[in-house]
Write a protein that holds these residues in place. Structure first.
Motif, PDB file in Angstrom:
ATOM      1  N   ALA A  80      35.605  37.862  22.996  1.00  0.00           N
ATOM      2  CA  ALA A  80      35.732  36.467  22.575  1.00  0.00           C
ATOM      3  C   ALA A  80      36.996  36.294  21.739  1.00  0.00           C
ATOM      4  O   ALA A  80      37.179  36.958  20.732  1.00  0.00           O
ATOM      5  N   GLY A  81      37.867  35.409  22.205  1.00  0.00           N
ATOM      6  CA  GLY A  81      39.111  35.161  21.497  1.00  0.00           C
ATOM      7  C   GLY A  81      40.226  36.119  21.843  1.00  0.00           C
ATOM      8  O   GLY A  81      41.390  35.848  21.540  1.00  0.00           O
ATOM      9  N   ALA A  82      39.892  37.255  22.496  1.00  0.00           N
ATOM     10  CA  ALA A  82      40.918  38.237  22.851  1.00  0.00           C
ATOM     11  C   ALA A  82      41.429  38.045  24.269  1.00  0.00           C
ATOM     12  O   ALA A  82      42.546  38.432  24.587  1.00  0.00           O
ATOM     13  N   ILE A  83      40.610  37.470  25.139  1.00  0.00           N
ATOM     14  CA  ILE A  83      40.964  37.233  26.529  1.00  0.00           C
ATOM     15  C   ILE A  83      41.188  35.737  26.711  1.00  0.00           C
ATOM     16  O   ILE A  83      40.336  34.923  26.360  1.00  0.00           O
ATOM     17  N   ASP A  84      42.325  35.381  27.274  1.00  0.00           N
ATOM     18  CA  ASP A  84      42.689  33.965  27.391  1.00  0.00           C
ATOM     19  C   ASP A  84      42.488  33.402  28.789  1.00  0.00           C
ATOM     20  O   ASP A  84      42.654  32.198  28.994  1.00  0.00           O
ATOM     21  N   GLY A  85      42.137  34.254  29.741  1.00  0.00           N
ATOM     22  CA  GLY A  85      41.896  33.777  31.088  1.00  0.00           C
ATOM     23  C   GLY A  85      41.460  34.909  31.991  1.00  0.00           C
ATOM     24  O   GLY A  85      41.697  36.089  31.694  1.00  0.00           O
ATOM     25  N   VAL A  86      40.799  34.562  33.090  1.00  0.00           N
ATOM     26  CA  VAL A  86      40.307  35.546  34.064  1.00  0.00           C
ATOM     27  C   VAL A  86      40.681  35.067  35.463  1.00  0.00           C
ATOM     28  O   VAL A  86      40.461  33.903  35.805  1.00  0.00           O
ATOM     29  N   LEU A  87      41.234  35.982  36.252  1.00  0.00           N
ATOM     30  CA  LEU A  87      41.509  35.711  37.660  1.00  0.00           C
ATOM     31  C   LEU A  87      40.770  36.745  38.493  1.00  0.00           C
ATOM     32  O   LEU A  87      41.080  37.934  38.440  1.00  0.00           O
ATOM     33  N   GLY A  88      39.784  36.293  39.246  1.00  0.00           N
ATOM     34  CA  GLY A  88      39.018  37.166  40.130  1.00  0.00           C
ATOM     35  C   GLY A  88      39.399  36.892  41.579  1.00  0.00           C
ATOM     36  O   GLY A  88      39.302  35.750  42.041  1.00  0.00           O
ATOM     37  N   ILE A  89      39.818  37.930  42.291  1.00  0.00           N
ATOM     38  CA  ILE A  89      40.276  37.799  43.675  1.00  0.00           C
ATOM     39  C   ILE A  89      39.314  38.551  44.582  1.00  0.00           C
ATOM     40  O   ILE A  89      39.126  39.766  44.430  1.00  0.00           O
ATOM     41  N   SER A  90      38.665  37.827  45.485  1.00  0.00           N
ATOM     42  CA  SER A  90      37.774  38.456  46.478  1.00  0.00           C
ATOM     43  C   SER A  90      36.785  39.404  45.817  1.00  0.00           C
ATOM     44  O   SER A  90      36.612  40.550  46.237  1.00  0.00           O
ATOM     45  N   GLY A  91      36.115  38.929  44.787  1.00  0.00           N
ATOM     46  CA  GLY A  91      35.258  39.782  43.988  1.00  0.00           C
ATOM     47  C   GLY A  91      33.831  39.909  44.482  1.00  0.00           C
ATOM     48  O   GLY A  91      33.342  39.102  45.274  1.00  0.00           O
ATOM     49  N   VAL A  92      33.172  40.962  43.983  1.00  0.00           N
ATOM     50  CA  VAL A  92      31.727  41.148  44.175  1.00  0.00           C
ATOM     51  C   VAL A  92      31.097  41.013  42.799  1.00  0.00           C
ATOM     52  O   VAL A  92      31.302  41.868  41.933  1.00  0.00           O
ATOM     53  N   TYR A  93      30.355  39.954  42.597  1.00  0.00           N
ATOM     54  CA  TYR A  93      29.797  39.633  41.283  1.00  0.00           C
ATOM     55  C   TYR A  93      28.279  39.784  41.238  1.00  0.00           C
ATOM     56  O   TYR A  93      27.696  39.758  40.166  1.00  0.00           O
ATOM     57  N   ASP A  94      27.668  39.930  42.408  1.00  0.00           N
ATOM     58  CA  ASP A  94      26.239  40.235  42.527  1.00  0.00           C
ATOM     59  C   ASP A  94      26.128  41.501  43.355  1.00  0.00           C
ATOM     60  O   ASP A  94      26.338  41.488  44.573  1.00  0.00           O
ATOM     61  N   LEU A  95      25.827  42.617  42.698  1.00  0.00           N
ATOM     62  CA  LEU A  95      25.835  43.923  43.366  1.00  0.00           C
ATOM     63  C   LEU A  95      24.531  44.236  44.088  1.00  0.00           C
ATOM     64  O   LEU A  95      24.419  45.279  44.756  1.00  0.00           O
ATOM     65  N   THR A  96      23.539  43.363  43.990  1.00  0.00           N
ATOM     66  CA  THR A  96      22.252  43.658  44.618  1.00  0.00           C
ATOM     67  C   THR A  96      22.378  43.766  46.138  1.00  0.00           C
ATOM     68  O   THR A  96      21.620  44.510  46.773  1.00  0.00           O
ATOM     69  N   ASP A  97      23.341  43.055  46.737  1.00  0.00           N
ATOM     70  CA  ASP A  97      23.544  43.144  48.181  1.00  0.00           C
ATOM     71  C   ASP A  97      23.969  44.540  48.627  1.00  0.00           C
ATOM     72  O   ASP A  97      23.805  44.905  49.794  1.00  0.00           O
ATOM     73  N   LEU A  98      24.539  45.315  47.722  1.00  0.00           N
ATOM     74  CA  LEU A  98      25.140  46.592  48.108  1.00  0.00           C
ATOM     75  C   LEU A  98      24.146  47.746  48.160  1.00  0.00           C
ATOM     76  O   LEU A  98      24.470  48.811  48.704  1.00  0.00           O
ATOM     77  N   VAL A  99      22.948  47.546  47.625  1.00  0.00           N
ATOM     78  CA  VAL A  99      21.988  48.651  47.501  1.00  0.00           C
ATOM     79  C   VAL A  99      21.641  49.243  48.865  1.00  0.00           C
ATOM     80  O   VAL A  99      21.490  50.458  49.000  1.00  0.00           O
ATOM     81  N   GLY A 100      21.536  48.420  49.879  1.00  0.00           N
ATOM     82  CA  GLY A 100      21.153  48.910  51.201  1.00  0.00           C
ATOM     83  C   GLY A 100      22.307  49.263  52.107  1.00  0.00           C
ATOM     84  O   GLY A 100      22.097  49.497  53.303  1.00  0.00           O
ATOM     85  N   THR A 101      23.527  49.336  51.573  1.00  0.00           N
ATOM     86  CA  THR A 101      24.694  49.654  52.396  1.00  0.00           C
ATOM     87  C   THR A 101      25.151  51.094  52.162  1.00  0.00           C
ATOM     88  O   THR A 101      24.719  51.753  51.208  1.00  0.00           O
ATOM     89  N   THR A 102      26.054  51.563  53.010  1.00  0.00           N
ATOM     90  CA  THR A 102      26.590  52.912  52.845  1.00  0.00           C
ATOM     91  C   THR A 102      27.406  53.051  51.561  1.00  0.00           C
ATOM     92  O   THR A 102      27.604  54.173  51.073  1.00  0.00           O
ATOM     93  N   LEU A 103      27.866  51.947  51.007  1.00  0.00           N
ATOM     94  CA  LEU A 103      28.598  51.999  49.739  1.00  0.00           C
ATOM     95  C   LEU A 103      27.751  52.610  48.629  1.00  0.00           C
ATOM     96  O   LEU A 103      28.276  53.218  47.693  1.00  0.00           O
ATOM     97  N   ASN A 104      26.437  52.467  48.755  1.00  0.00           N
ATOM     98  CA  ASN A 104      25.551  52.921  47.688  1.00  0.00           C
ATOM     99  C   ASN A 104      25.366  54.438  47.661  1.00  0.00           C
ATOM    100  O   ASN A 104      24.771  54.966  46.720  1.00  0.00           O
TER     101      ASN A 104
END
Length: 277
Positions: A165-189
Motif C-alpha cells: 500500500a502506497g509503494a506500488i503506483d500501478g499494475v499492468l497484467g498481460i494475459s494473466g491467470v488470476y484464478d488457478l483453480t482451472d489448472l488443477v486438472g491439467t498437466t501443468l499441475n
C-alpha cells in the motif's frame, strides 16, 4: 480433431495446447535477436540480488536522463511458474527506456522446487530491492508492477499485499491467470502441485478487497476463451475497487501481444504511460 464447441470445456486445450502457435519458434528467435541487440547497447546492471535463492535476481537498465524519466517498471516473466527466464525479455527494455522508464526484469524461484505461494513471498521483496538501486531522481517516481501470464498473477499478488500500500503506483497484467483453480486438472499441475484448496488460496481473483492502485489488464484477441475470460474477470473485480482499464489487443496471441512494448505507439507502452500520468 475436436470441434471448437468441445474445446470450450477442455481445460488442457484452454491453458496449454490451445495457446500454442506454429509461429512461436520464429517469433521467439525474433525476440532473442532483439534481446541480443538490447544487451549490446550497454547500460545494464546484471543479476542484482533481491534474496538468497539463486533465481532471486533482476537485471536493471535505467532510462537516460535525456529521456525525461517518468517511472520505474518491474516486469515478471511468463512460464506457468515453472519455466522461462528474464533474459528472454530484454528486448522490451530499450523502447521503454526511450519512453522514460527505468526497467527491472526479474527472475523468481520455480515450481516444483518451491510452491506458488513461496514464489509470491519471494517476489514481494522486489519493490524494495529495485528502489534501492534506482537512480536518486527516480526514487520518488511512480513504480509499476507488470507481468505476463504467470508474471501477471505475481504482479497482482504483490500489489495486493498490505505492505505494498502506497509503494506500488500501478499494475499492468498481460494475459494473466488470476484464478488457478482451472489448472488443477491439467498437466501443468504436475509441477504446480496444487489441490482445490491451495489453488483457490493462490488465486488473487478470490481475494480482491481494500484499496488497490490503478490497474490495467490486457489480453490478445487471438488467445483462448479462458484467457480472455480471466482477464475480463480480473478487470471487473479491480474496477469495483479502483481505477482500471481492460483492453483486448487486436489480432494478437499470447506472445505477439508483447510486441507493443517496442512500438512508440504500441498498446502496452501507451497503457504504461497512462498509468504514470
Amino acid at each position: 480433431m475436436k470441434e471448437p464447441e468441445a474445446m470450450q470445456d477442455d481445460l488442457e486445450y484452454q491453458y496449454v495446447t490451445g495457446q500454442g502457435r506454429a509461429t512461436f519458434p520464429a517469433l521467439f528467435e525474433e525476440y532473442r535477436a532483439a534481446g541480443a541487440a538490447a544487451e549490446a547497447l550497454g547500460g545494464w546492471l546484471w543479476d542484482l540480488r533481491y534474496g538468497e535463492h539463486p533465481r532471486e535476481t533482476f537485471d536493471f537498465r535505467p532510462a537516460a536522463a535525456s529521456a525525461g524519466k517518468v517511472g520505474t517498471l518491474i516486469y515478471l516473466h511468463a512460464g506457468y511458474w515453472q519455466s522461462r527466464d528474464k533474459s528472454q525479455l530484454r528486448f522490451i527494455a530499450p523502447g521503454l527506456n526511450e519512453a522514460g522508464f527505468d526497467v527491472a526484469l526479474a527472475n523468481y524461484p520455480l515450481c516444483p522446487e518451491v510452491s506458488v505461494s513461496d514464489i509470491v513471498n519471494s517476489v514481494c521483496k522486489l519493490p524494495r530491492a529495485v528502489r534501492a538501486v534506482s537512480p536518486p531522481a527516480a526514487k520518488a517516481q511512480p513504480l509499476i508492477m507488470a507481468g505476463h501470464s504467470a508474471g501477471a498473477h505475481l504482479a497482482v499478488e504483490i500489489a495486493l499485499k498490505p505492505e505494498a500500500a502506497g509503494a506500488i503506483d500501478g499494475v499492468l497484467g498481460i494475459s494473466g491467470v488470476y484464478d488457478l483453480t482451472d489448472l488443477v486438472g491439467t498437466t501443468l499441475n504436475e509441477n504446480l502441485r496444487l489441490d482445490a484448496g491451495t489453488a483457490r488460496m493462490s488465486s488473487p481473483l478470490h481475494r480482491l478487497r481494500g484499496e488497490v492502485p490503478p490497474g490495467a489488464f490486457v489480453v490478445g484477441e487471438g488467445e483462448t476463451e479462458a484467457f480472455r475470460l480471466q482477464t475480463q474477470a480480473m478487470a471487473n473485480g479491480w474496477r469495483a475497487l479502483g481505477a482500471c482499464r481492460h483492453a483486448v489487443s487486436a489480432q494478437d496471441d499470447h506472445f505477439t501481444v508483447l510486441k507493443s512494448f517496442c512500438a512508440a505507439d504500441g498498446l502496452l507502452r501507451s497503457i504504461l504511460t497512462d498509468l504514470v500520468a
